[in-house]
Design a protein around this motif. Structure first.
Motif: not given
Length: 259
Positions: A168-188
């Motif tokens: 959905k956001r393929i053209s946007d900057p995406i960080t590891l924190d963004d993905l972790a937040n989407e999963a509802g988990l801590s980064r580590f």
């Protein structure tokens, strides 16, 4: 828009493409209950959400989902979610129909069905015998991939959720924190759990999806590579070329020449 064609006898498969079209982005689109007595329909969701009432179930499809409406089964459809709905659809006949026992919706997790339906949409209609043969083969492979996905174990819910998020956001900057937040988990914890479930790191997964999206654009459009790089989320053409070569073993330019 719905365009129907005349079925042509294919070579080597039992699927006849009947028609191909798209629902261009609309917020209030809907179809009351109806039935297709003699053909199946396959819907790919490009944008937005579609709600389908069929067989006593309510199915909701979003970006990347594919829905299969078997012949003879009444169903009603409408856009939901408040955003424009855009779909590509095909109608087809199975000359040796089989009972539909698979789920009536699945996620096109590898993007193969989308590629086939987009190719069909680009080619259809045609009065050329070879073109009709190609269209039937494309429909056959799309139907085969649908059945394969429905019959095989799905990726974990977390991996599928992250894949949807990235597409959905393929053209946007995406960080590891963004993905972790989407999963509802801590980064580590997210990074460790994602590698366990997918076999690769989240950022490697992100880069692979960006390259797959770029391959589709290279094959389907004359867009300059610099524009493609921006559209799939790379900061510049140099970075795009380097990652593309790492994943595919060739440069984007070489890939375009070979296509």
């Amino acid at each position: 828009m719905h365009v129907d064609g005349n079925p042509a006898n294919p070579d080597g498969n039992n699927v006849l493409l009947r028609g191909c079209g798209e629902i261009r982005p609309q917020i209030d689109w809907k179809l009351p209950e109806h039935v297709h007595d003699d053909f199946n329909e396959m819907i790919f969701v490009v944008q937005g959400q579609i709600e389908t009432c069929i067989n006593g179930e309510v199915l909701v499809g979003q970006r990347g989902d594919v829905l299969w409406y078997p012949a003879g089964i009444p169903h009603a459809e409408r856009a939901v979610g408040g955003k424009p709905l855009h779909t590509i659809f095909t109608s087809f006949i199975e000359t040796t129909p089989t009972a539909v026992t698979f789920p009536l919706t699945t996620f096109d997790r590898d993007g193969r069905i989308e590629q086939q339906l987009r190719w069909m949409f680009d080619v259809f209609p045609t009065n050329n015998a070879e073109g009709r043969k190609i269209l039937n083969l494309l429909m056959y492979t799309a139907a085969y991939e649908y059945r394969r996905l429905a019959a095989t174990p799905q990726q974990s819910e977390m991996v599928l959720r992250i894949k949807r998020y990235i597409r959905k956001r393929i053209s946007d900057p995406i960080t590891l924190d963004d993905l972790a937040n989407e999963a509802g988990l801590s980064r580590f914890y997210f990074a460790r759990a994602f590698r366990t479930e997918s076999g690769m790191s989240p950022m490697s997964f992100l880069r692979r999806l960006r390259v797959e999206a770029a391959q589709t654009l290279i094959l389907r459009t004359p867009m300059p590579l610099k524009s493609i790089a921006a559209q799939v989320g790379f900061a510049d053409e140099f970075h795009f070329s380097r990652v593309f070569h790492q994943i595919t073993g060739q440069s984007p330019g070489a890939f375009r020449k070979r296509a």
